[in-house]
Design an enzyme around this catalytic site. Structure first.
Site, short mmCIF file in Angstrom:
data_model
loop_
_atom_site.label_atom_id
_atom_site.label_comp_id
_atom_site.label_asym_id
_atom_site.label_seq_id
_atom_site.Cartn_x
_atom_site.Cartn_y
_atom_site.Cartn_z
N HIS A 199 -50.40 -2.32 19.82
CA HIS A 199 -49.80 -1.21 20.58
C HIS A 199 -49.21 -1.69 21.90
O HIS A 199 -49.16 -0.94 22.89
CB HIS A 199 -50.84 -0.10 20.84
CG HIS A 199 -51.57 0.33 19.61
ND1 HIS A 199 -51.02 1.18 18.67
CD2 HIS A 199 -52.80 0.00 19.15
CE1 HIS A 199 -51.88 1.38 17.70
NE2 HIS A 199 -52.97 0.66 17.95
N SER A 204 -25.06 -14.78 29.80
CA SER A 204 -24.49 -13.51 30.26
C SER A 204 -23.15 -13.78 30.91
O SER A 204 -22.95 -14.81 31.56
CB SER A 204 -25.43 -12.84 31.27
OG SER A 204 -24.78 -11.76 31.93
N SER A 205 -22.21 -12.82 30.75
CA SER A 205 -20.89 -12.99 31.36
C SER A 205 -20.92 -12.80 32.87
O SER A 205 -19.99 -13.21 33.56
CB SER A 205 -19.90 -12.00 30.73
OG SER A 205 -20.31 -10.66 31.02
#
Length: 466
Positions: A161, A287-288
C-alpha cells in the site's frame, strides 16, 4: 517494388519502435505482410501435396504448384487484389498464372478462403512462438534470474500500500517477476502450440472435399500434417476462435507482467527512493528544460506500450462472435494481431537492454530501510508476545508503536518500561531479542526462496545460467 523511407510510415511500430535492423528483420520473418502471403502460399502447397497423396492429382502437378508458389512476391498479389477485390483469390490467380493448364484446377481445390487464412495464421503464429517470442522472453527471464541471484541477500524494506512493511531482499522482489514471467512463457508456449487449422470448406462440413474423399477429415489431417498442425475439433467457415483468443490472451497477460515490473522499477527510481537506476548515456537528455533530470524513460515506455496494446484484448474477445457459419466482422481486426506481438517483443527487448545494465544503489536501499527499521519489528514483536500467552498482543504493540512515534523511542526501549509487558520480554530467547534489535535479519526465507524460484524456472524452461 514499393520503396519509401521508414519515416513515411504511419505506425510508430515501424518508424520508431522497430528501427533496430536486427529486431525489425526478426519480427518481419513471421509478422510482416510479406510473411503472411508466404504462409498462405505454403498452405496452398500443403493442400496440393495432400491431393497428390490421395491420387486426386499427380505428384508432377504438386511439384509444379509448389515451384510457382515459391516464386510469388507480395506486391504481385496485392496488384492482383486490386482487380479481384479478394485477397485469397488474388493469391490463387497469381499461382495459376505460373502453372500449366493441367495444374491450374488443383490450386485451392475444394477449399474456401479461410481454410487458407486461418490455417496460415495458425502456422505463422505457432512458428513465431517457437522461433521468436519464446526466445526473446527467455533472454529477459535469464537477466531477471541473474539479478535475483545477485541481490538475493540485499536487504530491502518491503512495501505494501505504498508503506514500509517488513523486510525482504531486492533479489526476492525480482524473483516475483521471474516466477510471473516464467508462468506466462509457459502459457504462451502452450497456447502457441495449440493453435489449429482447418481444411473443411465453406461452412466447415467438408461439403466439397467429400465429393472426392470418403474420409474428408483424414484428408484435412493430411494437409495439416504438412504444416505441423492439428485440426480444430469443429470448424465453420473459420476455425473456432478460442484457440487464437487463448494465444492472444497469453501474450497480453505476459505484457501485463512486463508493465508491472516496469512500474515497480520506475517507482524505485523516484528521487526520494532512488534504490535502482537506469543506465544513462553520456549525451542522453532527461528533460528539455531541466538539465539535472534523469527520467526512467525505458520503464515508462514499457508501461505506455502496455496501455496501448492491453485493451486490444477486448477486440479479441469480440472476435469470438461470428454470425452463424461466419461473418466478416473480424476480417480487419484480426489483421492487427501481429502488432500486439511486436509491441510485446519491442518492450521485452527494451527491458533486456535496460535490465542488463540495471544499477542498484545499495546505500539508498540501506538508508530507506533504516528509516523505519525500529517500527518494522512490530510484527515479530507482537507474534512473539502472543506466542508467550499475551491475550491481546496486537493491540498492545499497536499502542506501543504510537507511543514510540510520539516520543521518538524504540519499541524495545518502551517495552521494558511497561509493567504488563516486561514479563513477556524477559522470557524472550537471545536469538529472539537479536531479531528485534537487528531487524535486517527478519527476512524469513527470502534469499532461499529466491534461489528456489530461479532454480525451478531455469529447469522448467531450460534456461541456462552461466
Amino acid at each position: 517494388m514499393i520503396s519509401r523511407s521508414v519515416f513515411d510510415n504511419i505506425s510508430p511500430l515501424d518508424h520508431r519502435y522497430s528501427l533496430r535492423k536486427e529486431e525489425f528483420e526478426s519480427y518481419g520473418q513471421y509478422l510482416s505482410e510479406k510473411a503472411k502471403v508466404k504462409y498462405q502460399a505454403a498452405v496452398e502447397v500443403a493442400l496440393v501435396k495432400a491431393l497428390a497423396k490421395g491420387d486426386v492429382c499427380s505428384q508432377a502437378v504438386a511439384d509444379e504448384i509448389e515451384k510457382a508458389a515459391g516464386e510469388l512476391n507480395v506486391e504481385e498479389v496485392y496488384n492482383e487484389e486490386k482487380k479481384t477485390r479478394h485477397n485469397i483469390r488474388a493469391l490463387v490467380n497469381c499461382i495459376q498464372k505460373r502453372v500449366s493448364e493441367e495444374a491450374k484446377p488443383y490450386v485451392h481445390f475444394t477449399t474456401t478462403s479461410f481454410d487458407i487464412v486461418d490455417t496460415a495464421n495458425a502456422v505463422r503464429y505457432k512458428e513465431a512462438t517457437e522461433g521468436l517470442i519464446l526466445a526473446i522472453l527467455k533472454d529477459l527471464l535469464k537477466i531477471l534470474m541473474e539479478i535475483a541471484l545477485r541481490e538475493k541477500d540485499t536487504v530491502q524494506v518491503g512495501r505494501t500500500h505504498g508503506q514500509h512493511a517488513v523486510p525482504i531482499t531486492f533479489g526476492f522482489a525480482v524473483a516475483e517477476y521471474v516466477s510471473r514471467l516464467g508462468n506466462r512463457i509457459q502459457a504462451i508456449k502452450l497456447a502457441g502450440n495449440n493453435l489449429r487449422g482447418k481444411i473443411a470448406g465453406a461452412v466447415g462440413a467438408y461439403n466439397a472435399s467429400h465429393l472426392f474423399f470418403d474420409d474428408p477429415e483424414k484428408f484435412e489431417d493430411d494437409v495439416l500434417k504438412e504444416l505441423n498442425l492439428e485440426a480444430a475439433t469443429h470448424s465453420t467457415q473459420i476455425v473456432e476462435p478460442e484457440y487464437i483468443t487463448d494465444f492472444v490472451h497469453s501474450l497480453v497477460s505476459c505484457f501485463s507482467v512486463l508493465a508491472s515490473f516496469s512500474d515497480d522499477m520506475r517507482h524505485l527510481q523516484r528521487s526520494e527512493i532512488g534504490e535502482v537506476g537506469e543506465y544513462f548515456a553520456k549525451d542522453q537528455v532527461g528533460s528539455s528544460t531541466m538539465p539535472h533530470k534523469r527520467n526512467p524513460i525505458n520503464y515508462e515506455n514499457v508501461k505506455s506500450m502496455w496501455k496501448e496494446f492491453m485493451p486490444r484484448m477486448i477486440t479479441q474477445y469480440q472476435d469470438q462472435l461470428s454470425e452463424h457459419q461466419r461473418d466478416l466482422t473480424n476480417s480487419a481486426s484480426s489483421r492487427f494481431i501481429p502488432e500486439i506481438i511486436v509491441g510485446l517483443l519491442s518492450s521485452a527487448n527494451r527491458l533486456i537492454r535496460v535490465c542488463s545494465k540495471l544499477v542498484v544503489d545499495h546505500k539508498n536501499i540501506e538508508k530507506n530501510f533504516d528509516m523505519n527499521k525500529e517500527m518494522i519489528v512490530a510484527e515479530p514483536l507482537y507474534i512473539l508476545l502472543a506466542s508467550y500467552g499475551h491475550p491481546d498482543a496486537h493491540e498492545a504493540v499497536r499502542r506501543l508503536t504510537l507511543e514510540a512515534q510520539e516520543n521518538n523511542s524504540t519499541l524495545r526501549e518502551l517495552i521494558k518500561d511497561k509493567d504488563e509487558l516486561k514479563p513477556y520480554w524477559d522470557r524472550l530467547t537471545e536469538k529472539q531479542i537479536e531479531l528485534l534489535t537487528k531487524p535486517e535479519k527478519y527476512t524469513g526465507i527470502a534469499a532461499e526462496k529466491t534461489e528456489k524460484v530461479v532454480e525451478y524456472w531455469s529447469k522448467v524452461l531450460n534456461v541456462d545460467l552461466d
